[in-house]
Design a protein around this motif. Sequence first.
Motif, PDB file in Angstrom:
ATOM      1  N   VAL A 188      -1.208  74.620 -35.615  1.00 58.35           N
ATOM      2  CA  VAL A 188      -2.222  74.833 -36.660  1.00 58.35           C
ATOM      3  C   VAL A 188      -3.473  73.998 -36.397  1.00 58.35           C
ATOM      4  N   GLY A 189      -3.443  73.173 -35.343  1.00 54.79           N
ATOM      5  CA  GLY A 189      -4.643  72.439 -34.966  1.00 54.79           C
ATOM      6  C   GLY A 189      -4.639  70.970 -35.328  1.00 54.79           C
ATOM      7  N   LYS A 190      -3.460  70.382 -35.472  1.00 48.11           N
ATOM      8  CA  LYS A 190      -3.390  68.973 -35.871  1.00 48.11           C
ATOM      9  C   LYS A 190      -4.019  68.061 -34.808  1.00 48.11           C
ATOM     10  N   SER A 191      -3.640  68.267 -33.573  1.00 45.98           N
ATOM     11  CA  SER A 191      -4.184  67.434 -32.495  1.00 45.98           C
ATOM     12  C   SER A 191      -5.687  67.659 -32.326  1.00 45.98           C
ATOM     13  N   SER A 192      -6.136  68.888 -32.516  1.00 43.83           N
ATOM     14  CA  SER A 192      -7.568  69.188 -32.401  1.00 43.83           C
ATOM     15  C   SER A 192      -8.372  68.460 -33.466  1.00 43.83           C
ATOM     16  N   ILE A 193      -7.811  68.349 -34.664  1.00 44.26           N
ATOM     17  CA  ILE A 193      -8.495  67.623 -35.748  1.00 44.26           C
ATOM     18  C   ILE A 193      -8.673  66.167 -35.367  1.00 44.26           C
ATOM     19  N   ILE A 194      -7.626  65.546 -34.838  1.00 41.95           N
ATOM     20  CA  ILE A 194      -7.717  64.135 -34.463  1.00 41.95           C
ATOM     21  C   ILE A 194      -8.701  63.945 -33.307  1.00 41.95           C
ATOM     22  N   ASN A 195      -8.678  64.860 -32.365  1.00 39.06           N
ATOM     23  CA  ASN A 195      -9.642  64.768 -31.268  1.00 39.06           C
ATOM     24  C   ASN A 195     -11.077  64.884 -31.773  1.00 39.06           C
ATOM     25  N   ILE A 197     -12.116  64.053 -34.761  1.00 38.95           N
ATOM     26  CA  ILE A 197     -12.393  62.810 -35.484  1.00 38.95           C
ATOM     27  C   ILE A 197     -12.756  61.693 -34.512  1.00 38.95           C
ATOM     28  N   CYS A 198     -12.031  61.637 -33.402  1.00 38.11           N
ATOM     29  CA  CYS A 198     -12.249  60.572 -32.419  1.00 38.11           C
ATOM     30  C   CYS A 198     -13.485  60.813 -31.560  1.00 38.11           C
ATOM     31  N   GLY A 199     -13.872  62.076 -31.423  1.00 38.63           N
ATOM     32  CA  GLY A 199     -14.976  62.386 -30.530  1.00 38.63           C
ATOM     33  C   GLY A 199     -14.569  62.386 -29.084  1.00 38.63           C
ATOM     34  N   GLU A 200     -13.261  62.338 -28.844  1.00 38.38           N
ATOM     35  CA  GLU A 200     -12.756  62.365 -27.476  1.00 38.38           C
ATOM     36  C   GLU A 200     -11.353  62.930 -27.502  1.00 38.38           C
ATOM     37  N   GLU A 201     -10.870  63.315 -26.333  1.00 38.56           N
ATOM     38  CA  GLU A 201      -9.546  63.926 -26.270  1.00 38.56           C
ATOM     39  C   GLU A 201      -8.487  62.846 -26.188  1.00 38.56           C
ATOM     40  N   ARG A 202      -7.948  62.476 -27.351  1.00 41.91           N
ATOM     41  CA  ARG A 202      -6.969  61.396 -27.415  1.00 41.91           C
ATOM     42  C   ARG A 202      -5.536  61.920 -27.345  1.00 41.91           C
ATOM     43  N   VAL A 203      -5.317  63.140 -27.798  1.00 40.52           N
ATOM     44  CA  VAL A 203      -3.977  63.718 -27.757  1.00 40.52           C
ATOM     45  C   VAL A 203      -4.060  65.086 -27.091  1.00 40.52           C
ATOM     46  N   ILE A 204      -2.959  65.532 -26.540  1.00 35.21           N
ATOM     47  CA  ILE A 204      -2.938  66.796 -25.796  1.00 35.21           C
ATOM     48  C   ILE A 204      -3.163  67.957 -26.758  1.00 35.21           C
ATOM     49  N   VAL A 205      -4.058  68.861 -26.365  1.00 41.15           N
ATOM     50  CA  VAL A 205      -4.315  70.057 -27.155  1.00 41.15           C
ATOM     51  C   VAL A 205      -3.972  71.268 -26.309  1.00 41.15           C
ATOM     52  N   VAL A 328      -9.465  71.050 -48.699  1.00 43.32           N
ATOM     53  CA  VAL A 328     -10.705  70.938 -47.945  1.00 43.32           C
ATOM     54  C   VAL A 328     -10.662  71.960 -46.812  1.00 43.32           C
ATOM     55  N   PHE A 329     -11.733  72.710 -46.669  1.00 37.01           N
ATOM     56  CA  PHE A 329     -11.807  73.785 -45.685  1.00 37.01           C
ATOM     57  C   PHE A 329     -12.575  73.276 -44.470  1.00 37.01           C
ATOM     58  N   ILE A 330     -11.891  73.198 -43.334  1.00 34.27           N
ATOM     59  CA  ILE A 330     -12.461  72.525 -42.167  1.00 34.27           C
ATOM     60  C   ILE A 330     -12.340  73.386 -40.914  1.00 34.27           C
ATOM     61  N   SER A 331     -12.991  72.931 -39.864  1.00 32.33           N
ATOM     62  CA  SER A 331     -12.827  73.531 -38.547  1.00 32.33           C
ATOM     63  C   SER A 331     -12.833  72.411 -37.512  1.00 32.33           C
ATOM     64  N   ALA A 332     -11.701  72.219 -36.868  1.00 31.01           N
ATOM     65  CA  ALA A 332     -11.646  71.213 -35.811  1.00 31.01           C
ATOM     66  C   ALA A 332     -12.511  71.632 -34.630  1.00 31.01           C
ATOM     67  N   LYS A 333     -12.661  72.932 -34.453  1.00 32.93           N
ATOM     68  CA  LYS A 333     -13.426  73.446 -33.328  1.00 32.93           C
ATOM     69  C   LYS A 333     -14.915  73.147 -33.469  1.00 32.93           C
ATOM     70  N   THR A 334     -15.476  73.363 -34.665  1.00 34.94           N
ATOM     71  CA  THR A 334     -16.921  73.170 -34.878  1.00 34.94           C
ATOM     72  C   THR A 334     -17.259  71.841 -35.547  1.00 34.94           C
ATOM     73  N   GLY A 335     -16.240  71.174 -36.104  1.00 33.25           N
ATOM     74  CA  GLY A 335     -16.498  69.922 -36.818  1.00 33.25           C
ATOM     75  C   GLY A 335     -16.834  70.125 -38.280  1.00 33.25           C
ATOM     76  N   LEU A 336     -16.712  71.347 -38.787  1.00 34.97           N
ATOM     77  CA  LEU A 336     -17.049  71.656 -40.176  1.00 34.97           C
ATOM     78  C   LEU A 336     -16.239  70.808 -41.154  1.00 34.97           C
ATOM     79  N   ARG A 337     -16.953  70.041 -41.987  1.00 38.96           N
ATOM     80  CA  ARG A 337     -16.377  69.211 -43.069  1.00 38.96           C
ATOM     81  C   ARG A 337     -15.366  68.172 -42.577  1.00 38.96           C
ATOM     82  N   ILE A 338     -15.362  67.848 -41.319  1.00 36.10           N
ATOM     83  CA  ILE A 338     -14.470  66.783 -40.841  1.00 36.10           C
ATOM     84  C   ILE A 338     -14.855  65.452 -41.490  1.00 36.10           C
TER      85      ILE A 338
END
Length: 443
Positions: A188-195, A197-205, A328-338
């Motif tokens: 569902v995009g959990k790792s993508s959300i954290i990445n 937030i971090c601004g870098e690839e911290r966990v495998i996606v 909260v409606f977000i998008s890990a891909k675009t950064g919407l409302r992160i």
Amino acid sequence: MSLPIVAVVGRPNVGKSTLFNKLIGQRLSIVEDTPGVTRDRIYSKCEWLGHEFMLVDTGGIEPASDDLILSQMRRQAELAITKADVTILVTDIRTGVTANDQEVAAMLLKSGKPIVLCVNKCDSVGEPPVEFYEFYNLGLGDPIAVSSVHGHGTGDLLDEVIKYLPQTKEEEYDDDVIKVAVIGKPNVGKSSIINRICGEERVIVSDIAGTTRDATDTEIENDRGRFVFIDTAGIRRKSKVLDSVEKYSVLRSYMAVDRADVAVIVIDAAEGFTEQDSKVAGYAHEKGKACIVAVNKWDAIEKETNTMDEYRKKLENDFSFMSYVPFVFISAKTGLRIDKLFDYIKYTAEQNAVRIPTGRLNDVLAYATSRVQPPSDKGRRLKIYYMTQASTKPPTFVAFVNRADLFHFSYQRYIENQIRETFSLDATPIRLKVRERDTKDVK
């Protein structure tokens, strides 16, 4: 960060499940005389002399068996050994040392993990029988005589176990750090959300469901405060958890929720709410965690007028069992409302940790009972003498009453709602406990 793991292993029918149940103090594992009853690993917290750890019951190990079920059980046990901090090898005094015992012992020695040798079914009180001493031949050090049925020797066994437990790292983080578990179904995009937030690839996606095997921590500090995000493996239905590694991942996910302050429940906007989402959220709710539902992949949804409002109304119905939860409606891909996610996390964490003075709490109680009289039955009316807050995370209140059976669920909900409205506790679970107190004790 996580509790140490202690695995109970051994060949079939040596009494592992009986010992497991005795150590945790409840009948959780199925106990039968038939070998192979316990096929999957079963987990439960265990505490001894102030040391807390996760105890794992495993199916019996048949090292040389080609049977499909037994070979799957062996893989389960091998995984438990790999992941465990300490292993308890259970043997049977009645059968003595068998070839299988020797093979299992050799497997454990290769793991390099601490091993505690338990000789089970020593049911007689006093010195163990002569046969006990042949277990020294396994080369695992001093065996410990135990009766899992009667409990003899279990204290000595646990004393030995805690000698090898690593120190938990739970206290590494300061009190002002908010621990956030990011949970949900796989992919569902959990790792993508954290990445994001971090601004870098911290966990495998990856698009492959189940990429994240363990719970991993990522520390973030910004103008809203200090946070630790715990990325977890996706939690699947039990019937879908077929891979042994994934079963271990689910355990880690639940343990991550246990040590978190806030649970961010991620759902896929395109897929919508599912039964499994309710189970994931239900676990966090039962644990009293502050919760947020993050609807990810919102950028992929075709928008019309009121699309978000309609989606929110549907979610409010789906999550009616936890009506306090914000969306909260977000998008890990675009950064919407992160960025907005941080505001929700901080707000819900503060509410979950709120403490209300007893005086103010009883002012609310007096107002509530004057506005709506407490229920009565057969001439006896409920009297709520006073309330106090017992704990936080979640806010837990205790009401002292004359008769607990008169404090109906509907009136409890009314009192809870009054507390919520007065103190703006709109984003945290709260608990209300009822205690009977005799009238003559009230001054």
